[in-house]
Design a protein around this motif. Structure first.
Motif, PDB file in Angstrom:
ATOM      1  N   ALA A   6       2.031  -3.605  13.816  1.00 11.62           N
ATOM      2  CA  ALA A   6       1.188  -3.280  12.674  1.00 11.62           C
ATOM      3  C   ALA A   6       1.793  -2.149  11.842  1.00 11.62           C
ATOM      4  O   ALA A   6       2.498  -1.292  12.347  1.00 11.62           O
ATOM      5  CB  ALA A   6      -0.193  -2.870  13.166  1.00 11.62           C
ATOM      6  N   THR A   7       1.459  -2.180  10.556  1.00 17.39           N
ATOM      7  CA  THR A   7       1.885  -1.142   9.621  1.00 17.39           C
ATOM      8  C   THR A   7       0.713  -0.192   9.385  1.00 17.39           C
ATOM      9  O   THR A   7      -0.388  -0.630   9.045  1.00 17.39           O
ATOM     10  CB  THR A   7       2.315  -1.770   8.278  1.00 17.39           C
ATOM     11  N   ILE A   8       0.973   1.088   9.577  1.00 18.14           N
ATOM     12  CA  ILE A   8      -0.050   2.119   9.399  1.00 18.14           C
ATOM     13  C   ILE A   8       0.385   3.055   8.279  1.00 18.14           C
ATOM     14  O   ILE A   8       1.494   3.587   8.305  1.00 18.14           O
ATOM     15  CB  ILE A   8      -0.274   2.916  10.706  1.00 18.14           C
ATOM     16  N   LEU A   9      -0.504   3.244   7.313  1.00 21.34           N
ATOM     17  CA  LEU A   9      -0.284   4.215   6.248  1.00 21.34           C
ATOM     18  C   LEU A   9      -0.955   5.520   6.644  1.00 21.34           C
ATOM     19  O   LEU A   9      -2.161   5.553   6.889  1.00 21.34           O
ATOM     20  CB  LEU A   9      -0.865   3.706   4.918  1.00 21.34           C
ATOM     21  N   MET A  10      -0.147   6.589   6.718  1.00 20.25           N
ATOM     22  CA  MET A  10      -0.654   7.923   7.050  1.00 20.25           C
ATOM     23  C   MET A  10      -0.744   8.712   5.749  1.00 20.25           C
ATOM     24  O   MET A  10       0.248   8.832   5.031  1.00 20.25           O
ATOM     25  CB  MET A  10       0.306   8.625   8.014  1.00 20.25           C
ATOM     26  N   VAL A  11      -1.931   9.255   5.448  1.00 22.18           N
ATOM     27  CA  VAL A  11      -2.145   9.967   4.191  1.00 22.18           C
ATOM     28  C   VAL A  11      -2.612  11.383   4.488  1.00 22.18           C
ATOM     29  O   VAL A  11      -3.686  11.578   5.051  1.00 22.18           O
ATOM     30  CB  VAL A  11      -3.193   9.245   3.313  1.00 22.18           C
ATOM     31  N   GLU A  40      -0.753   8.539  -4.270  1.00 24.66           N
ATOM     32  CA  GLU A  40       0.336   7.886  -3.535  1.00 24.66           C
ATOM     33  C   GLU A  40      -0.220   6.863  -2.552  1.00 24.66           C
ATOM     34  O   GLU A  40       0.364   5.796  -2.362  1.00 24.66           O
ATOM     35  CB  GLU A  40       1.161   8.914  -2.764  1.00 24.66           C
ATOM     36  N   ALA A  41      -1.336   7.182  -1.935  1.00 21.52           N
ATOM     37  CA  ALA A  41      -1.949   6.273  -0.968  1.00 21.52           C
ATOM     38  C   ALA A  41      -2.358   4.964  -1.636  1.00 21.52           C
ATOM     39  O   ALA A  41      -2.085   3.878  -1.114  1.00 21.52           O
ATOM     40  CB  ALA A  41      -3.157   6.927  -0.309  1.00 21.52           C
ATOM     41  N   LEU A  42      -3.018   5.056  -2.779  1.00 25.49           N
ATOM     42  CA  LEU A  42      -3.457   3.847  -3.485  1.00 25.49           C
ATOM     43  C   LEU A  42      -2.256   3.003  -3.907  1.00 25.49           C
ATOM     44  O   LEU A  42      -2.282   1.771  -3.774  1.00 25.49           O
ATOM     45  CB  LEU A  42      -4.313   4.221  -4.690  1.00 25.49           C
ATOM     46  N   THR A  46      -1.237  -0.879  -2.462  1.00 25.44           N
ATOM     47  CA  THR A  46      -0.949  -1.986  -3.369  1.00 25.44           C
ATOM     48  C   THR A  46       0.422  -2.587  -3.082  1.00 25.44           C
ATOM     49  O   THR A  46       0.580  -3.805  -3.034  1.00 25.44           O
ATOM     50  CB  THR A  46      -1.025  -1.512  -4.840  1.00 25.44           C
ATOM     51  N   ALA A  47       1.409  -1.732  -2.855  1.00 20.39           N
ATOM     52  CA  ALA A  47       2.786  -2.192  -2.661  1.00 20.39           C
ATOM     53  C   ALA A  47       3.045  -2.748  -1.265  1.00 20.39           C
ATOM     54  O   ALA A  47       3.778  -3.722  -1.103  1.00 20.39           O
ATOM     55  CB  ALA A  47       3.758  -1.047  -2.942  1.00 20.39           C
ATOM     56  N   GLU A  48       2.441  -2.161  -0.247  1.00 20.79           N
ATOM     57  CA  GLU A  48       2.804  -2.469   1.144  1.00 20.79           C
ATOM     58  C   GLU A  48       1.762  -3.232   1.949  1.00 20.79           C
ATOM     59  O   GLU A  48       2.081  -3.773   2.995  1.00 20.79           O
ATOM     60  CB  GLU A  48       3.135  -1.169   1.889  1.00 20.79           C
ATOM     61  N   LYS A  72     -12.133   0.322  -0.647  1.00 18.84           N
ATOM     62  CA  LYS A  72     -13.189  -0.600  -0.240  1.00 18.84           C
ATOM     63  C   LYS A  72     -13.781  -1.370  -1.427  1.00 18.84           C
ATOM     64  O   LYS A  72     -14.334  -2.446  -1.248  1.00 18.84           O
ATOM     65  CB  LYS A  72     -14.296   0.142   0.518  1.00 18.84           C
ATOM     66  N   ALA A  73     -13.632  -0.845  -2.642  1.00 25.29           N
ATOM     67  CA  ALA A  73     -14.145  -1.526  -3.836  1.00 25.29           C
ATOM     68  C   ALA A  73     -13.188  -2.612  -4.333  1.00 25.29           C
ATOM     69  O   ALA A  73     -13.590  -3.487  -5.097  1.00 25.29           O
ATOM     70  CB  ALA A  73     -14.392  -0.517  -4.951  1.00 25.29           C
ATOM     71  N   ASP A  74     -11.951  -2.574  -3.885  1.00 25.80           N
ATOM     72  CA  ASP A  74     -10.929  -3.535  -4.324  1.00 25.80           C
ATOM     73  C   ASP A  74     -10.873  -4.686  -3.320  1.00 25.80           C
ATOM     74  O   ASP A  74     -10.657  -4.467  -2.130  1.00 25.80           O
ATOM     75  CB  ASP A  74      -9.580  -2.828  -4.404  1.00 25.80           C
ATOM     76  N   ALA A  75     -11.046  -5.905  -3.800  1.00 28.38           N
ATOM     77  CA  ALA A  75     -11.048  -7.083  -2.913  1.00 28.38           C
ATOM     78  C   ALA A  75      -9.740  -7.213  -2.136  1.00 28.38           C
ATOM     79  O   ALA A  75      -9.733  -7.741  -1.018  1.00 28.38           O
ATOM     80  CB  ALA A  75     -11.297  -8.350  -3.726  1.00 28.38           C
ATOM     81  N   ASN A  76      -8.637  -6.720  -2.682  1.00 27.16           N
ATOM     82  CA  ASN A  76      -7.339  -6.833  -2.002  1.00 27.16           C
ATOM     83  C   ASN A  76      -7.184  -5.855  -0.842  1.00 27.16           C
ATOM     84  O   ASN A  76      -6.313  -6.049   0.002  1.00 27.16           O
ATOM     85  CB  ASN A  76      -6.198  -6.627  -3.005  1.00 27.16           C
ATOM     86  N   SER A  77      -7.991  -4.812  -0.807  1.00 27.76           N
ATOM     87  CA  SER A  77      -7.862  -3.819   0.267  1.00 27.76           C
ATOM     88  C   SER A  77      -9.173  -3.551   0.996  1.00 27.76           C
ATOM     89  O   SER A  77      -9.211  -2.718   1.906  1.00 27.76           O
ATOM     90  CB  SER A  77      -7.311  -2.507  -0.297  1.00 27.76           C
TER      91      SER A  77
END
Length: 165
Positions: A6-11, A40-42, A46-48, A72-77
């Motif tokens: 799994a890919t984890i984004l750390m912010v 940067e997180a947003l 989107t990119a990853e 949570k408001a974006d259907a893609n995420s």
């Protein structure tokens, strides 16, 4: 279904906190991404398209609550799990995190073992969600293909009937 590992984004705006998370998570085989701000997180989401976001609350610019709301408001995420990691320990902070859409909340300093357990749990839920979505898509494609095949048979039946007459 996400590719595993799994890919984890750390912010976090504190590099030391990102280094600590990396030291804990890299040996577990996770693919790690870093972001030093909410913006940067947003962009990274989107990119990853990470499988999980570990999100600090207190950051300059967009704070963690606002980043979580936007994800949570974006259907893609919307179905990417968000685990809030914060030094804010008041009970109302946990409520704010959950209201913003966070899937879990952990107060700094945290136990490495507890963080790993929560990450595994959230990733397991994410993997199951993705499997259900894949089955749903496959069923929809199957129904669509069946409908197209049925529609193609109808004109042929009409043409065949006309030829017999």
């Amino acid at each position: 279904m996400p590719e595993w590992p799994a890919t984890i984004l750390m912010v976090d705006d504190e590099v030391q906190n990102l280094d600590l998370l990396e030291a804990l998570l890299l040996p577990q085989g996770y693919r790690l991404l870093r972001a030093g701000s909410g913006e940067e997180a947003l962009a990274a989401v989107t990119a990853e398209r990470p499988d999980l976001v570990l999100l600090d609350v207190m950051m300059p610019g967009l704070d963690g609550y606002e980043v979580c709301r936007r994800l949570k408001a974006d259907a893609n995420s919307a179905f990417i799990p968000v685990l809030i990691l914060t030094a804010l320990s008041a009970p109302e902070e946990m409520v704010r995190a959950i209201e913003a859409g966070a899937d879990d909340f952990l107060t700094k300093p945290f136990s490495g073992l507890e963080l790993l357990i929560r990450i595994r749990s959230l990733l397991r839920i994410k993997k199951l969600h993705d499997q259900v979505e894949n089955y749903r898509r496959m069923a929809t494609v199957g129904e669509l293909a069946g409908g197209i095949a049925q529609e193609m048979r109808n004109p042929l039946a009409i043409t065949s009937s006309a030829a017999q007459i």
